[in-house]
Design a protein around this motif. Sequence first.
Motif, PDB file in Angstrom:
ATOM      1  N   ALA A   1      91.698   5.165   4.485  1.00  0.00           N
ATOM      2  CA  ALA A   1      91.381   6.432   5.163  1.00  0.00           C
ATOM      3  C   ALA A   1      91.086   6.219   6.644  1.00  0.00           C
ATOM      4  O   ALA A   1      90.359   7.012   7.254  1.00  0.00           O
ATOM      5  CB  ALA A   1      90.199   7.107   4.471  1.00  0.00           C
ATOM      6  N   THR A   2      91.668   5.191   7.258  1.00  0.00           N
ATOM      7  CA  THR A   2      91.407   4.897   8.666  1.00  0.00           C
ATOM      8  C   THR A   2      91.719   6.093   9.560  1.00  0.00           C
ATOM      9  O   THR A   2      90.956   6.405  10.494  1.00  0.00           O
ATOM     10  CB  THR A   2      92.244   3.680   9.120  1.00  0.00           C
ATOM     11  N   LYS A   3      92.814   6.772   9.304  1.00  0.00           N
ATOM     12  CA  LYS A   3      93.197   7.923  10.132  1.00  0.00           C
ATOM     13  C   LYS A   3      92.147   9.031  10.045  1.00  0.00           C
ATOM     14  O   LYS A   3      91.781   9.626  11.065  1.00  0.00           O
ATOM     15  CB  LYS A   3      94.566   8.444   9.695  1.00  0.00           C
ATOM     16  N   ALA A   4      91.650   9.301   8.838  1.00  0.00           N
ATOM     17  CA  ALA A   4      90.605  10.321   8.681  1.00  0.00           C
ATOM     18  C   ALA A   4      89.321   9.891   9.378  1.00  0.00           C
ATOM     19  O   ALA A   4      88.606  10.714   9.963  1.00  0.00           O
ATOM     20  CB  ALA A   4      90.346  10.591   7.207  1.00  0.00           C
ATOM     21  N   HIS A   5      89.007   8.598   9.328  1.00  0.00           N
ATOM     22  CA  HIS A   5      87.810   8.089   9.992  1.00  0.00           C
ATOM     23  C   HIS A   5      87.903   8.291  11.499  1.00  0.00           C
ATOM     24  O   HIS A   5      86.962   8.778  12.136  1.00  0.00           O
ATOM     25  CB  HIS A   5      87.626   6.591   9.715  1.00  0.00           C
ATOM     26  N   THR A   6      89.050   7.929  12.081  1.00  0.00           N
ATOM     27  CA  THR A   6      89.176   7.916  13.538  1.00  0.00           C
ATOM     28  C   THR A   6      89.447   9.299  14.117  1.00  0.00           C
ATOM     29  O   THR A   6      88.914   9.642  15.175  1.00  0.00           O
ATOM     30  CB  THR A   6      90.287   6.950  13.972  1.00  0.00           C
ATOM     31  N   GLU A   7      90.258  10.109  13.440  1.00  0.00           N
ATOM     32  CA  GLU A   7      90.651  11.400  14.007  1.00  0.00           C
ATOM     33  C   GLU A   7      89.755  12.552  13.570  1.00  0.00           C
ATOM     34  O   GLU A   7      89.551  13.497  14.332  1.00  0.00           O
ATOM     35  CB  GLU A   7      92.110  11.702  13.659  1.00  0.00           C
ATOM     36  N   LEU A   8      89.238  12.489  12.347  1.00  0.00           N
ATOM     37  CA  LEU A   8      88.376  13.564  11.848  1.00  0.00           C
ATOM     38  C   LEU A   8      86.894  13.218  11.988  1.00  0.00           C
ATOM     39  O   LEU A   8      86.046  14.109  11.920  1.00  0.00           O
ATOM     40  CB  LEU A   8      88.677  13.862  10.375  1.00  0.00           C
ATOM     41  N   GLY A   9      86.594  11.929  12.118  1.00  0.00           N
ATOM     42  CA  GLY A   9      85.207  11.501  12.091  1.00  0.00           C
ATOM     43  C   GLY A   9      84.605  11.586  10.704  1.00  0.00           C
ATOM     44  O   GLY A   9      83.382  11.659  10.538  1.00  0.00           O
ATOM     45  N   TRP A  10      85.468  11.529   9.691  1.00  0.00           N
ATOM     46  CA  TRP A  10      85.008  11.670   8.310  1.00  0.00           C
ATOM     47  C   TRP A  10      84.650  10.314   7.716  1.00  0.00           C
ATOM     48  O   TRP A  10      85.368   9.322   7.908  1.00  0.00           O
ATOM     49  CB  TRP A  10      86.092  12.318   7.445  1.00  0.00           C
ATOM     50  N   LYS A  11      83.553  10.277   6.996  1.00  0.00           N
ATOM     51  CA  LYS A  11      83.173   9.090   6.235  1.00  0.00           C
ATOM     52  C   LYS A  11      82.517   9.547   4.926  1.00  0.00           C
ATOM     53  O   LYS A  11      81.763  10.525   4.926  1.00  0.00           O
ATOM     54  CB  LYS A  11      82.160   8.233   7.010  1.00  0.00           C
ATOM     55  N   PRO A  12      82.790   8.858   3.813  1.00  0.00           N
ATOM     56  CA  PRO A  12      82.096   9.204   2.564  1.00  0.00           C
ATOM     57  C   PRO A  12      80.623   8.840   2.655  1.00  0.00           C
ATOM     58  O   PRO A  12      80.268   7.820   3.250  1.00  0.00           O
ATOM     59  CB  PRO A  12      82.831   8.373   1.509  1.00  0.00           C
ATOM     60  N   GLU A  13      79.781   9.669   2.058  1.00  0.00           N
ATOM     61  CA  GLU A  13      78.335   9.436   2.117  1.00  0.00           C
ATOM     62  C   GLU A  13      77.759   8.958   0.782  1.00  0.00           C
ATOM     63  O   GLU A  13      76.721   8.303   0.758  1.00  0.00           O
ATOM     64  CB  GLU A  13      77.616  10.715   2.561  1.00  0.00           C
ATOM     65  N   VAL A  14      78.413   9.281  -0.330  1.00  0.00           N
ATOM     66  CA  VAL A  14      77.921   8.909  -1.659  1.00  0.00           C
ATOM     67  C   VAL A  14      78.741   7.738  -2.182  1.00  0.00           C
ATOM     68  O   VAL A  14      79.963   7.826  -2.293  1.00  0.00           O
ATOM     69  CB  VAL A  14      78.007  10.101  -2.638  1.00  0.00           C
ATOM     70  N   GLY A  15      78.063   6.631  -2.498  1.00  0.00           N
ATOM     71  CA  GLY A  15      78.742   5.454  -3.016  1.00  0.00           C
ATOM     72  C   GLY A  15      79.045   5.568  -4.500  1.00  0.00           C
ATOM     73  O   GLY A  15      78.554   6.463  -5.196  1.00  0.00           O
ATOM     74  N   PHE A  16      79.852   4.630  -4.989  1.00  0.00           N
ATOM     75  CA  PHE A  16      80.306   4.665  -6.384  1.00  0.00           C
ATOM     76  C   PHE A  16      79.143   4.610  -7.360  1.00  0.00           C
ATOM     77  O   PHE A  16      79.071   5.409  -8.310  1.00  0.00           O
ATOM     78  CB  PHE A  16      81.265   3.491  -6.622  1.00  0.00           C
ATOM     79  N   GLU A  17      78.228   3.690  -7.169  1.00  0.00           N
ATOM     80  CA  GLU A  17      77.099   3.538  -8.091  1.00  0.00           C
ATOM     81  C   GLU A  17      76.243   4.803  -8.114  1.00  0.00           C
ATOM     82  O   GLU A  17      75.800   5.250  -9.183  1.00  0.00           O
ATOM     83  CB  GLU A  17      76.259   2.324  -7.708  1.00  0.00           C
ATOM     84  N   ASP A  18      76.004   5.382  -6.935  1.00  0.00           N
ATOM     85  CA  ASP A  18      75.211   6.613  -6.856  1.00  0.00           C
ATOM     86  C   ASP A  18      75.934   7.786  -7.515  1.00  0.00           C
ATOM     87  O   ASP A  18      75.306   8.655  -8.119  1.00  0.00           O
ATOM     88  CB  ASP A  18      74.884   6.950  -5.405  1.00  0.00           C
ATOM     89  N   LEU A  19      77.251   7.805  -7.393  1.00  0.00           N
ATOM     90  CA  LEU A  19      78.041   8.864  -8.026  1.00  0.00           C
ATOM     91  C   LEU A  19      77.913   8.804  -9.542  1.00  0.00           C
ATOM     92  O   LEU A  19      77.681   9.821 -10.202  1.00  0.00           O
ATOM     93  CB  LEU A  19      79.506   8.724  -7.614  1.00  0.00           C
ATOM     94  N   VAL A  20      78.058   7.607 -10.111  1.00  0.00           N
ATOM     95  CA  VAL A  20      77.938   7.450 -11.559  1.00  0.00           C
ATOM     96  C   VAL A  20      76.543   7.863 -12.017  1.00  0.00           C
ATOM     97  O   VAL A  20      76.382   8.609 -13.001  1.00  0.00           O
ATOM     98  CB  VAL A  20      78.239   6.004 -11.982  1.00  0.00           C
TER      99      VAL A  20
END
Length: 331
Positions: free
Chosen positions: A292-311
């Motif tokens: 998701a490099t393009k989304a990170h750089t152009e949108l400024g998007w980053k996921p906030e909830v990690g896998f373990e926390d999601l489960v």
Amino acid sequence: MRRALITGITGQDGQYLAELLHEQQYEVFGLVKGQNNPRIDMIRTEYPFVEIVEGDLQDLSSLVGVLEQVQPDEVYNLGAISFVALSFKQAELTANVTGLGVLRLLDAVRMVGGSQNNPIRFYQASSSEMFGKVRQSPQTEDTPFYPRSPYGVAKVFGHDITVNYRDSYGLYACSGILFNHESPRRGMEFVTRKVTNAVARIKLGLQEKLVLGNLDPRRDWGFAGDYVRAMWQMLQQDEPQDYVVATGRTHSVRNFVDLAFKHAGLDDWERFVQQDPRFFRPAEVDLLVGDATKAHTELGWKPEVGFEDLVAMMVDHDLRLEAKKAGISLP
């Protein structure tokens, strides 16, 4: 106030997106097929700010009518036959709704269009299932598609026709290629929610076994609430483009099961899980992991909830849900 129309309003993404848009001061409209949808009452009760409108992705004239009525600034097409296993059994219906439904909605957008100074902006929910038998890892916006299910094939059509209408008619139309994203609002037919709900019921003594198919496929799992934020950010850009939305980390179904049972205090998960060949796909997707490099750089998007926390979030929700239904008090 800006106006947004969401198809698939009753699904997990539709619900999270509706909340986000409401927080952003939008008027939010949700498309449903007919008034007999059993989940309409849930939307009206839990999301009273959503105005329900009736339309059908299999009926172009109804979509034109809805757009003329709502006059949206933004359209988010999240509606689909989205359960991969079902797509093998109902391939034609999947093609008609998940594939041709995109074409019909794009045609409706083209016909109604909005004002010349404020054209309708269109978001298409593409899927990592389009990559299927992956040609490269991790997968980017430029990775060739090789779908392995009727659902994946239909999503490829929806994705490509969105690109085509953008190029051919100058529509503001973009696609988010979203990798697997889950939440407590996920439908029970999906493997992640099937696991967390069964874990809760086993922990509460309401169920003895969990029956699954293949435990080996690896997926890039994120939180649906994070991913709808990327959808909205895509439509705020000056020019429409397509973006991969993913965490960049991959986990097997076995990993998900292990974490879910451990979070509930059940360490020896293999005592409770049975595999059944009936739940294996005719053609499996073994590995999906997104870049998701393009989304990170152009949108400024980053996921906030990690896998373990999601489960953990999903297991805790289902423990509360099943305990309440059974009249069991949790500590």
